[in-house]
Design a protein around this motif. Structure first.
Motif, PDB file in Angstrom:
ATOM      1  N   HIS A   1       2.338   8.780   0.421  1.00 56.27           N
ATOM      2  CA  HIS A   1       3.611   8.417   1.075  1.00 56.27           C
ATOM      3  C   HIS A   1       4.026   6.987   0.724  1.00 56.27           C
ATOM      4  N   ILE A   2       3.050   6.117   0.446  1.00 55.48           N
ATOM      5  CA  ILE A   2       3.367   4.728   0.068  1.00 55.48           C
ATOM      6  C   ILE A   2       3.868   4.697  -1.373  1.00 55.48           C
ATOM      7  N   LYS A   3       3.159   5.423  -2.262  1.00 52.90           N
ATOM      8  CA  LYS A   3       3.543   5.460  -3.674  1.00 52.90           C
ATOM      9  C   LYS A   3       4.947   6.036  -3.837  1.00 52.90           C
ATOM     10  N   THR A   4       5.216   7.134  -3.123  1.00 49.80           N
ATOM     11  CA  THR A   4       6.539   7.776  -3.217  1.00 49.80           C
ATOM     12  C   THR A   4       7.651   6.820  -2.805  1.00 49.80           C
ATOM     13  N   ALA A   5       7.400   6.031  -1.767  1.00 52.08           N
ATOM     14  CA  ALA A   5       8.434   5.113  -1.255  1.00 52.08           C
ATOM     15  C   ALA A   5       8.685   3.947  -2.199  1.00 52.08           C
ATOM     16  N   LEU A   6       7.655   3.493  -2.930  1.00 54.37           N
ATOM     17  CA  LEU A   6       7.770   2.268  -3.713  1.00 54.37           C
ATOM     18  C   LEU A   6       8.096   2.486  -5.185  1.00 54.37           C
ATOM     19  N   LEU A   7       7.724   3.634  -5.744  1.00 48.38           N
ATOM     20  CA  LEU A   7       7.991   3.877  -7.167  1.00 48.38           C
ATOM     21  C   LEU A   7       9.498   3.828  -7.447  1.00 48.38           C
ATOM     22  N   GLY A   8       9.858   3.111  -8.525  1.00 45.34           N
ATOM     23  CA  GLY A   8      11.261   3.018  -8.923  1.00 45.34           C
ATOM     24  C   GLY A   8      12.038   1.919  -8.228  1.00 45.34           C
ATOM     25  N   LYS A   9      11.429   1.255  -7.244  1.00 39.73           N
ATOM     26  CA  LYS A   9      12.120   0.175  -6.526  1.00 39.73           C
ATOM     27  C   LYS A   9      11.938  -1.146  -7.279  1.00 39.73           C
ATOM     28  N   LYS A  10      12.853  -2.094  -7.025  1.00 42.19           N
ATOM     29  CA  LYS A  10      12.822  -3.389  -7.699  1.00 42.19           C
ATOM     30  C   LYS A  10      12.451  -4.502  -6.726  1.00 42.19           C
ATOM     31  N   ALA A  11      12.043  -5.639  -7.284  1.00 40.94           N
ATOM     32  CA  ALA A  11      11.725  -6.802  -6.462  1.00 40.94           C
ATOM     33  C   ALA A  11      12.974  -7.232  -5.704  1.00 40.94           C
ATOM     34  N   GLY A  12      12.807  -7.553  -4.426  1.00 35.68           N
ATOM     35  CA  GLY A  12      13.914  -7.955  -3.572  1.00 35.68           C
ATOM     36  C   GLY A  12      14.468  -6.832  -2.725  1.00 35.68           C
ATOM     37  N   GLU A  13      14.117  -5.583  -3.056  1.00 34.46           N
ATOM     38  CA  GLU A  13      14.638  -4.440  -2.290  1.00 34.46           C
ATOM     39  C   GLU A  13      13.878  -4.271  -0.978  1.00 34.46           C
ATOM     40  N   ASP A  14      14.639  -3.821   0.043  1.00 38.11           N
ATOM     41  CA  ASP A  14      14.023  -3.426   1.313  1.00 38.11           C
ATOM     42  C   ASP A  14      13.699  -1.943   1.238  1.00 38.11           C
ATOM     43  N   VAL A  15      12.516  -1.578   1.677  1.00 36.35           N
ATOM     44  CA  VAL A  15      12.052  -0.186   1.553  1.00 36.35           C
ATOM     45  C   VAL A  15      11.540   0.296   2.907  1.00 36.35           C
ATOM     46  N   THR A  16      11.855   1.554   3.220  1.00 33.16           N
ATOM     47  CA  THR A  16      11.340   2.195   4.436  1.00 33.16           C
ATOM     48  C   THR A  16      10.194   3.131   4.054  1.00 33.16           C
ATOM     49  N   ILE A  17       9.036   2.928   4.676  1.00 35.67           N
ATOM     50  CA  ILE A  17       7.869   3.779   4.418  1.00 35.67           C
ATOM     51  C   ILE A  17       7.596   4.615   5.659  1.00 35.67           C
ATOM     52  N   GLU A  18       7.649   5.936   5.478  1.00 34.65           N
ATOM     53  CA  GLU A  18       7.356   6.854   6.586  1.00 34.65           C
ATOM     54  C   GLU A  18       5.854   7.163   6.579  1.00 34.65           C
ATOM     55  N   VAL A  19       5.141   6.647   7.579  1.00 36.02           N
ATOM     56  CA  VAL A  19       3.690   6.856   7.670  1.00 36.02           C
ATOM     57  C   VAL A  19       3.421   8.077   8.545  1.00 36.02           C
ATOM     58  N   PRO A  20       2.773   9.110   7.988  1.00 37.09           N
ATOM     59  CA  PRO A  20       2.530  10.327   8.779  1.00 37.09           C
ATOM     60  C   PRO A  20       1.410  10.131   9.798  1.00 37.09           C
ATOM     61  N   GLU A  21       1.319  11.059  10.745  1.00 37.52           N
ATOM     62  CA  GLU A  21       0.232  11.032  11.723  1.00 37.52           C
ATOM     63  C   GLU A  21      -1.102  11.299  11.011  1.00 37.52           C
ATOM     64  N   VAL A  22      -2.116  10.562  11.411  1.00 33.80           N
ATOM     65  CA  VAL A  22      -3.443  10.730  10.813  1.00 33.80           C
ATOM     66  C   VAL A  22      -4.452  10.999  11.918  1.00 33.80           C
ATOM     67  N   ASP A  23      -5.180  12.109  11.781  1.00 32.63           N
ATOM     68  CA  ASP A  23      -6.212  12.470  12.758  1.00 32.63           C
ATOM     69  C   ASP A  23      -7.574  12.140  12.171  1.00 32.63           C
TER      70      ASP A  23
ATOM     71  N   ALA B   1       2.450   8.920  13.945  1.00 29.15           N
ATOM     72  CA  ALA B   1       3.417   8.711  12.863  1.00 29.15           C
ATOM     73  C   ALA B   1       4.285   7.502  13.197  1.00 29.15           C
ATOM     74  N   GLN B   2       4.633   6.741  12.162  1.00 24.68           N
ATOM     75  CA  GLN B   2       5.469   5.557  12.399  1.00 24.68           C
ATOM     76  C   GLN B   2       6.286   5.222  11.149  1.00 24.68           C
ATOM     77  N   THR B   3       7.292   4.394  11.361  1.00 29.54           N
ATOM     78  CA  THR B   3       8.141   3.927  10.264  1.00 29.54           C
ATOM     79  C   THR B   3       7.884   2.445  10.047  1.00 29.54           C
ATOM     80  N   VAL B   4       7.641   2.063   8.768  1.00 26.37           N
ATOM     81  CA  VAL B   4       7.339   0.666   8.444  1.00 26.37           C
ATOM     82  C   VAL B   4       8.395   0.149   7.464  1.00 26.37           C
ATOM     83  N   GLN B   5       8.974  -0.984   7.807  1.00 26.11           N
ATOM     84  CA  GLN B   5       9.963  -1.621   6.932  1.00 26.11           C
ATOM     85  C   GLN B   5       9.281  -2.729   6.126  1.00 26.11           C
ATOM     86  N   VAL B   6       9.456  -2.682   4.783  1.00 26.62           N
ATOM     87  CA  VAL B   6       8.855  -3.708   3.937  1.00 26.62           C
ATOM     88  C   VAL B   6       9.876  -4.222   2.933  1.00 26.62           C
TER      89      VAL B   6
END
Length: 451
Positions: free
Chosen positions: A185-207, A215-220
């Motif tokens: 989920h981290i790789k999918t969110a970041l691939l193809g993005k450029k420096a300076g961009e704001d990205v939303t990473i959807e973190v799934p629930e982990v048992d 599950a949570q949403t992280v802004q980077v």
């Protein structure tokens, strides 16, 4: 005098009678000791009459001291007289009176009789993993990965890049993300993005079994994108590790991997042997042994949780809320039983093989264990204490017994190899001879000519 009352399975009950003469001797010894210790007004030390001393400390105190002394002396004597090895015992003393016999009964669990399987015929399948050229090449590749360098690039993020990202929010901060090892989920969110961009990473629930991450949403924000540069695999790379050529480095890696594989193979063999020994033995395991082992394991778990800043009560509450605490206890019971069975099997093996330790063997094991734990032998001995040292000796004896048993199996297998090879060599000859016999058979059975 000890008298056996009951002896069924692991359960035993016996009665011990201490003659009045020995009871009187114990009373005299206790009161004599008290006379020297207790200060009685009006009397010089050690000169107070017996009755005064007893009145001073109380008859119950004297009786208890005498009873404890007699139990300490006569309980082990009774075990020796009845030839009993006890795991756990309840001692029930009767009343004690000077000038009369003293009786006490013992209800106990015996150390069980263990019957090992015919381990000399066991076949072990565990072996050291083969170190192939592909494994050596992969290890070299891992070595280049660990020595990779990174340079800033002005382009979208690609596979293999390292990104410096800044997490937004009060608990945010900057940290690197390696895309070749990042979660999907981290790789999918970041691939193809450029420096300076704001990205939303959807973190799934982990048992995680004993706890969950919701599950949570992280802004980077992507701060930097760095391209990975791997060093070229050549003699120059080998020289950074103090080898003249790449081939010499490969050989050294293969030797190291082979040594580790042999160690893993020996460990796997020992584990397999010990498990087969425990699985195949006949024994009625005393419940007190399992209970004691379970309590020890639970104590270790509590200590581990405490080091992590978690109270066991909180852990128990969480597991109960998740409906998993009963499973936790069931697993604990199962593991305790398995450990006790293995210990009983190995202890019997030690006894059967008459294993003992020389001083050099014990010292060598202490040195190796101290080095493994980055301490000195003296510090290790201080940590172990007398009881811990005995447990350490028992563990080393078990290891020695297993090693000796496996060596016996290996010798037997080596003796069988020539026989197997001879049988294999004989088989083609017998097969070759078979058609000849079949060819001759029709001649012998040919019908007579009509003439």
């Amino acid at each position: 005098m000890a008298e056996l009352i009951k002896n069924e399975g692991n359960q035993v009950e016996f009665k011990v009678t201490v003659p009045a003469k020995e009871v009187n001797t114990a009373y005299n010894a206790v009161i004599g000791s008290l006379t020297k210790q207790v200060k009685v007004p009006g009397f010089r030390p050690g000169k107070a009459p017996k009755s005064v001393v007893v009145k001073r400390v109380g008859q119950d105190y004297v009786d208890n001291e005498v009873r404890d002394q007699l139990l300490q002396n006569h309980y082990p004597k009774a075990l020796q007289e009845l030839n009993l090895a006890i795991v756990d015992a309840e001692i029930h003393p009767e009343g004690i009176t000077e000038g009369q016999d003293f009786n006490f009964t013992v209800k106990a669990e015996k150390y069980p009789e263990v019957k090992l399987p015919e381990w000399q015929s066991l076949e072990l399948t565990s072996a050291a993993p083969e170190i192939t050229d592909e494994i050596v090449t992969k290890t070299l590749g891992d070595l280049t990965e660990r020595n990779a360098t990174f340079e800033n690039v002005d382009r979208p993020a690609e596979e293999g890049d390292m990104l410096i990202i800044e997490e937004q929010g009060e608990e945010g901060g900057s940290y690197p993300v390696y895309l070749d090892t990042a979660e999907a989920h981290i790789k999918t969110a970041l691939l193809g993005k450029k420096a300076g961009e704001d990205v939303t990473i959807e973190v799934p629930e982990v048992d995680h079994g004993d706890h969950k991450h919701e599950a949570q949403t992280v802004q980077v924000k992507i701060k930097e994108i760095k391209k990975k540069n791997l060093p070229e695999l050549n003699d120059e790379f080998a020289k950074t590790f103090k080898f003249d050529t790449l081939e010499a480095l490969r050989d050294a890696i293969k030797r190291d991997l082979t040594t580790r594989a042999e160690q893993e193979g020996k460990l796997a063999q020992r584990e397999e042997f010990a498990q087969k020994l425990a699985d195949g033995m006949e024994v009625n395991v005393p419940s007190s042994l399992v209970k004691r082992r379970k309590e020890s394991m639970l104590s270790e778990i509590k200590s581990d949780l405490q080091r992590q800043g978690v109270k066991f009560e909180e852990y128990e509450k969480f597991m109960t809320e998740q409906g998993k605490f009963d499973d936790f206890i069931a697993d604990l019971d199962k593991n305790a039983m398995e450990r006790v069975r293995r210990e009983l099997a190995l202890e019997q093996l030690v006894e059967d093989l008459k294993i003992d330790l020389t001083r050099d063997e014990l010292n060598g094991s202490l040195v190796a264990f101290a080095q493994q734990n980055r301490t000195t032998v003296q510090e290790l001995l201080n940590q172990l204490g007398s009881s811990g040292l005995e447990g350490f000796k028992a563990s080393v004896r078990r290891d020695k017994a297993v090693a000796q048993a496996i060596a016996t199996l290996e010798k037997a297998a080596q003796k069988e190899e020539p026989k197997a090879e001879a049988a294999e060599a004989q088989a083609p000859q017998e097969e070759a001879a078979q058609p000849e016999a079949e060819a001759e058979a029709p001649k012998a059975e040919a019908p007579a000519s009509e003439e």
